[in-house]
Design an enzyme around this catalytic site. Structure first.
Site, PDB file in Angstrom:
ATOM      1  CG  HIS A 203      -0.295   0.285   2.501  1.00 43.90           C
ATOM      2  ND1 HIS A 203       0.195  -0.717   3.300  1.00 43.90           N
ATOM      3  CD2 HIS A 203       0.001   1.445   3.142  1.00 43.90           C
ATOM      4  CE1 HIS A 203       0.743  -0.182   4.384  1.00 43.90           C
ATOM      5  NE2 HIS A 203       0.654   1.127   4.314  1.00 43.90           N
TER       6      HIS A 203
HETATM    7  C1  UD1 Z   1      -2.308   5.676   5.057  1.00 38.11           C
HETATM    8  C2  UD1 Z   1      -1.050   6.284   5.688  1.00 38.11           C
HETATM    9  C3  UD1 Z   1       0.044   5.235   5.761  1.00 38.11           C
HETATM   10  C4  UD1 Z   1      -0.435   3.971   6.441  1.00 38.11           C
HETATM   11  C5  UD1 Z   1      -1.710   3.472   5.776  1.00 38.11           C
HETATM   12  C6  UD1 Z   1      -2.251   2.309   6.545  1.00 38.11           C
HETATM   13  C7  UD1 Z   1      -0.729   8.672   5.246  1.00 38.11           C
HETATM   14  C8  UD1 Z   1       0.034   9.672   4.463  1.00 38.11           C
HETATM   15  N1  UD1 Z   1      -0.543   7.381   4.884  1.00 38.11           N
HETATM   16  O1  UD1 Z   1      -1.994   5.359   3.697  1.00 38.11           O
HETATM   17  O2  UD1 Z   1       1.141   5.753   6.492  1.00 38.11           O
HETATM   18  O3  UD1 Z   1       0.573   3.003   6.366  1.00 38.11           O
HETATM   19  O4  UD1 Z   1      -2.697   4.524   5.767  1.00 38.11           O
HETATM   20  O5  UD1 Z   1      -3.123   1.541   5.789  1.00 38.11           O
HETATM   21  O6  UD1 Z   1      -1.452   9.021   6.132  1.00 38.11           O
HETATM   22  N2  UD1 Z   1      -9.178   4.488   0.320  1.00 38.11           N
HETATM   23  C9  UD1 Z   1     -10.414   3.891   0.197  1.00 38.11           C
HETATM   24  N3  UD1 Z   1     -11.078   3.567   1.348  1.00 38.11           N
HETATM   25  C10 UD1 Z   1     -10.603   3.814   2.584  1.00 38.11           C
HETATM   26  C11 UD1 Z   1      -9.353   4.426   2.694  1.00 38.11           C
HETATM   27  C12 UD1 Z   1      -8.652   4.743   1.555  1.00 38.11           C
HETATM   28  O7  UD1 Z   1     -10.905   3.651  -0.904  1.00 38.11           O
HETATM   29  O8  UD1 Z   1     -11.283   3.479   3.586  1.00 38.11           O
HETATM   30  C13 UD1 Z   1      -8.413   4.768  -0.914  1.00 38.11           C
HETATM   31  C14 UD1 Z   1      -8.675   6.140  -1.513  1.00 38.11           C
HETATM   32  O9  UD1 Z   1      -8.629   6.024  -2.889  1.00 38.11           O
HETATM   33  C15 UD1 Z   1      -7.482   6.946  -1.026  1.00 38.11           C
HETATM   34  C16 UD1 Z   1      -6.368   5.899  -0.978  1.00 38.11           C
HETATM   35  O10 UD1 Z   1      -7.022   4.693  -0.603  1.00 38.11           O
HETATM   36  O11 UD1 Z   1      -7.167   8.002  -1.874  1.00 38.11           O
HETATM   37  C17 UD1 Z   1      -5.266   6.216   0.007  1.00 38.11           C
HETATM   38  O12 UD1 Z   1      -5.792   6.451   1.322  1.00 38.11           O
HETATM   39  P1  UD1 Z   1      -4.985   7.391   2.353  1.00 38.11           P
HETATM   40  O13 UD1 Z   1      -5.655   7.356   3.666  1.00 38.11           O
HETATM   41  O14 UD1 Z   1      -4.749   8.722   1.753  1.00 38.11           O
HETATM   42  O15 UD1 Z   1      -3.566   6.744   2.439  1.00 38.11           O
HETATM   43  P2  UD1 Z   1      -3.144   5.231   2.628  1.00 38.11           P
HETATM   44  O16 UD1 Z   1      -2.461   4.803   1.380  1.00 38.11           O
HETATM   45  O17 UD1 Z   1      -4.281   4.443   3.126  1.00 38.11           O
HETATM   46  N1  UDP Z   2      -3.961  -5.625   8.487  1.00 37.84           N
HETATM   47  C1  UDP Z   2      -5.225  -6.209   8.535  1.00 37.84           C
HETATM   48  N2  UDP Z   2      -5.813  -6.566   7.350  1.00 37.84           N
HETATM   49  C2  UDP Z   2      -5.199  -6.392   6.139  1.00 37.84           C
HETATM   50  C3  UDP Z   2      -3.905  -5.805   6.121  1.00 37.84           C
HETATM   51  C4  UDP Z   2      -3.318  -5.428   7.310  1.00 37.84           C
HETATM   52  O1  UDP Z   2      -5.800  -6.407   9.609  1.00 37.84           O
HETATM   53  O2  UDP Z   2      -5.767  -6.746   5.119  1.00 37.84           O
HETATM   54  C5  UDP Z   2      -3.337  -5.232   9.760  1.00 37.84           C
HETATM   55  C6  UDP Z   2      -1.982  -5.833   9.968  1.00 37.84           C
HETATM   56  O3  UDP Z   2      -2.104  -7.130  10.532  1.00 37.84           O
HETATM   57  C7  UDP Z   2      -1.336  -4.831  10.905  1.00 37.84           C
HETATM   58  C8  UDP Z   2      -1.912  -3.522  10.438  1.00 37.84           C
HETATM   59  O4  UDP Z   2      -3.097  -3.842   9.717  1.00 37.84           O
HETATM   60  O5  UDP Z   2      -1.732  -5.061  12.247  1.00 37.84           O
HETATM   61  C9  UDP Z   2      -0.948  -2.787   9.561  1.00 37.84           C
HETATM   62  O6  UDP Z   2      -1.584  -1.734   8.927  1.00 37.84           O
HETATM   63  P1  UDP Z   2      -1.154  -1.199   7.498  1.00 37.84           P
HETATM   64  O7  UDP Z   2      -0.352  -2.207   6.791  1.00 37.84           O
HETATM   65  O8  UDP Z   2      -2.381  -0.686   6.854  1.00 37.84           O
HETATM   66  O9  UDP Z   2      -0.297   0.095   7.874  1.00 37.84           O
HETATM   67  P2  UDP Z   2       1.214   0.322   8.362  1.00 37.84           P
HETATM   68  O10 UDP Z   2       1.483  -0.566   9.511  1.00 37.84           O
HETATM   69  O11 UDP Z   2       2.111   0.078   7.200  1.00 37.84           O
HETATM   70  O12 UDP Z   2       1.231   1.770   8.725  1.00 37.84           O
END
Ligand code: UD1
Ligand code: UDP
Length: 354
Positions: A203
């Protein structure tokens, strides 16, 4: 004390779960959910899996460019902080929610605590690195997961009120793995035998938003011929579709699913033969379960997992990923216990004192 916890993205819900219980023993706690993550599989499922109390406020900010998303959060969090007048604001990790919560509290001169403080990848092109640095430099109490994090802060001139308490995600695993093994039927549902498959997640913007990187990762997955369970983050889903990689994934060894709930994910990880990921949390979980981790990044904040030999950094390099899938087989001793499940207790104890 009156404490406000600001959360909004998947890993923050998981970190909040063990903390809630400890904080609420002696204090009033109010939860603000920024709404950064909003799909059922990215938000609600964690509140029900982990029995996290309903947020007191849901800001419903949703997705958007970083500046706009962070600014909207900042404005709304500020309004609530002015109304609630908390004694302490808590943020965790490195998301835009973390940044907004930290800025809102510090601009109002409120006391701020940062959990998972001091992590550094030393790669400022990652939005998370900027968020971590800013949050740390405006915090009054800095709760670190490891000694390395304490040292990172020291190097940046931060030594006061820095506490090495362990990692709250390890608390969450320890509290929930037994429950997950009883409750989850994911292995049956996907017809999986323990240690006969790998789990993958992607991601990070540096991978998903770059066609070359995403294509290389997907090609490595399919060309490996290993059974790979791939719960797809919505950000990855968007780009896989845009780059037309979804066609490439159809009818292959890669089993594409929606994002998993926490309980299913723990069971999947524990029983996997390898974890392929760019997630921070999953690198720690792999280490905890002693599952070899292949990290699809060039850097990591979780340095101990690499120095102990349990985590291999491949970046988005197809041949390195393929080689790691086939040959990476660590066996060495692990030296880091990330607080051994007591991080949230340690944090609450310190908060009670200060
Ligand atoms: C965010 C965090 C990242 C973290 C990750 C965990 C920032 C800059 N990044 O990244 O550090 O590791 O969350 O998962 O804060 N979207 C959906 N549904 C949702 C959420 C997101 O469709 O419920 C899609 C949207 O198209 C959105 C994209 O995912 O534009 C990215 O979501 P965003 O919250 O901006 O960043 P993450 O990549 O999720
Ligand atoms: N996780 C989850 N379901 C998924 C992917 C990740 O429950 O499909 C959990 C994972 O086990 C961990 C946390 O989400 O506990 C990590 O979050 P993510 O990878 O979104 O963000 P990051 O840790 O990189 O910020």
């Amino acid at each position: 004390m009156k404490i406000v916890s600001v959360i909004g993205a998947r890993p923050e819900f998981i970190k909040e779960a063990p903390l809630v219980k400890e904080l609420r023993k002696n204090h009033e706690e109010i939860i603000i959910h920024t709404g950064q993550h909003y799909d059922y599989e990215m938000s609600k499922v964690f509140f029900s899996d982990l029995k996290i109390p309903e947020p007191d406020y849901n800001l419903g900010i949703g997705s958007g460019p970083h500046g706009k998303q962070t600014a909207e959060m900042l404005a709304k969090i500020e309004d609530i902080l002015l109304k609630e007048k908390p004694d302490l604001v808590i943020v965790s990790g490195d998301t835009n929610t973390t940044l907004a919560g930290a800025l809102a509290a510090s601009k109002l001169n409120l006391k701020l605590a940062h959990i998972e403080s001091g992590m550094r990848s030393f790669d400022k092109s990652m939005p998370e690195e900027i968020n971590r640095i800013v949050a740390d430099h405006v915090s009054d109490a800095l709760f670190c997961s490891t000694k390395t994090a304490v040292q990172n802060l020291k190097r940046e001139g931060i030594a006061k009120n820095v506490f090495n308490v362990g990692d709250v995600m390890i608390d969450a695993i320890k509290e929930n793995i037994g429950i997950a093994e009883k409750k989850s039927n994911i292995l049956k549902k996907l017809k999986l035998k323990s240690k006969s498959y790998m789990v993958a997640t992607v991601h990070r913007a540096g991978n998903t938003d770059d066609k070359k990187n995403m294509s290389a990762i997907i090609s490595a997955f399919t060309e490996s011929r290993e059974k790979i369970i791939f719960p797809v983050h919505p950000r990855a889903e968007k780009y896989i579709h845009l780059y037309e990689l979804d066609k490439k994934l159809k009818k292959t060894n890669v089993i594409v699913t929606k994002p998993m709930g926490y309980m299913d994910m723990l069971v999947l990880e524990k029983n996997s033969s390898k974890i392929l990921t760019d997630s921070g949390g999953m690198q720690k979980e792999a280490y905890f379960f002693k599952v070899p981790c292949v990290t699809l990044r060039d850097t990591t904040e979780w340095a101990e997992t690499v120095s102990d030999g349990w985590n291999l950094l491949t970046g988005a390099d197809k041949s390195k990923i393929l080689n790691a899938i086939k040959n990476f087989s660590p066996k060495g001793k692990q030296h880091e216990d990330y607080g051994n499940g007591y991080a949230s207790k340690n944090i609450a104890r310190i908060i009670d004192k200060i």
